[in-house]
Design an enzyme around this catalytic site. Structure first.
Site, PDB file in Angstrom:
ATOM      1  CG  ASP A   1      37.202  26.364  14.152  1.00  7.29           C
ATOM      2  OD1 ASP A   1      36.959  25.236  14.596  1.00  7.29           O
ATOM      3  OD2 ASP A   1      38.341  26.710  13.784  1.00  7.29           O
TER       4      ASP A   1
ATOM      5  CG  ASP B   1      30.399  23.677   8.763  1.00 11.27           C
ATOM      6  OD1 ASP B   1      31.351  23.316   9.486  1.00 11.27           O
ATOM      7  OD2 ASP B   1      30.393  23.525   7.529  1.00 11.27           O
TER       8      ASP B   1
ATOM      9  CD  GLU C   1      32.862  26.872   9.765  1.00 10.78           C
ATOM     10  OE1 GLU C   1      33.729  26.168  10.318  1.00 10.78           O
ATOM     11  OE2 GLU C   1      33.044  27.471   8.691  1.00 10.78           O
TER      12      GLU C   1
ATOM     13  CD  GLU D   1      33.043  24.788  14.067  1.00 11.71           C
ATOM     14  OE1 GLU D   1      33.930  24.048  14.523  1.00 11.71           O
ATOM     15  OE2 GLU D   1      33.029  25.166  12.881  1.00 11.71           O
TER      16      GLU D   1
END
Length: 229
Positions: free
Chosen positions: A49, A118, A45, A121
């Site tokens: 991002d 989350d 995650e 990502e």
């Protein structure tokens, strides 16, 4: 490695067949089910991002070469925020593929915005690790395409715009009142009313108070625009 049916189905919806299925398995594993031999998706995650941010920043710059940094920043924020990632996760039915502990699952974890965001990502990072940046970039542009094109409108901060409009006319800042709430505790939907001194009202509903307030402010701004047409 043979994937479980729900992961095969998700991979098909995503449009990416993993050369190394372990990346996908890690990406859908919530911390409530992690162990020494089963890593959760938090590290992916973190990476996803950053991959998402780079691709979106590049796309905004390429699609609107004349835009200033000040114009692109709110568009960028609207495209990479948790709410947007969770919306795309819902479109892919990512929740159905998540692996989590029983208590988290019972509490509605498959529908929770933060968990979905989350995991989305993490999925992007899994694709990046599995197939490289160009494949991950193509995936992001495909999934975010319509949102990137609409970013100019979506990124407009309706609350700030409405507050500036009110202050320019000597009015108090708009008030935002919660007038309704539906759904279970783990997945509520809020209805907010924006109220101005001059009697104007506008309502909006969303899965977070922030988005509901923005929707309510947009409703008032739409009324003002219609009055001026």
């Amino acid at each position: 490695m043979k994937l479980a049916a729900e992961l095969r189905d998700f991979s098909a919806r995503l449009g990416h067949e993993f050369a190394d299925p372990e990346y996908l398995i890690q990406a859908v594993t919530h911390s409530s089910l992690s162990s020494a031999t089963r890593p959760d998706n938090q590290r992916l995650e973190f990476l996803g991002d950053r991959v998402l941010g780079l691709v979106i920043a590049e796309a905004l710059s390429d699609r609107d070469p004349a835009a200033s940094e000040g114009q692109m920043a709110p568009r960028f924020n609207a495209l990479v925020r948790k709410e947007t990632c969770a919306d795309i996760a819902r479109e892919l039915d990512l929740g159905a593929a998540l692996k989590m502990g029983r208590s988290e699952m019972i509490s509605g974890g498959r529908r929770k915005q933060a968990i979905l965001a989350d995991a989305m990502e993490a999925i992007l990072a899994a694709v990046y690790r599995d197939a490289g940046f160009e494949v991950a970039r193509a995936l992001i542009l495909r999934l975010w395409d319509s949102r990137i094109d609409a970013a100019k409108e979506d990124a407009r901060d309706a609350k700030t715009t409405l507050q500036e409009w009110a202050q320019a006319r000597g009015m108090k800042p708009p008030q935002y009142v919660e007038v309704g709430r539906t759904g279970p505790d783990h997945a509520p939907k809020f209805e907010i009313e924006a109220q101005l001194d001059n009697g104007l009202r506008g309502r909006g509903a969303a899965e977070s108070k922030r988005n509901a307030q923005q929707a309510a402010a947009k409703a008032v701004l739409t009324q003002l625009e219609n009055e001026n047409d």
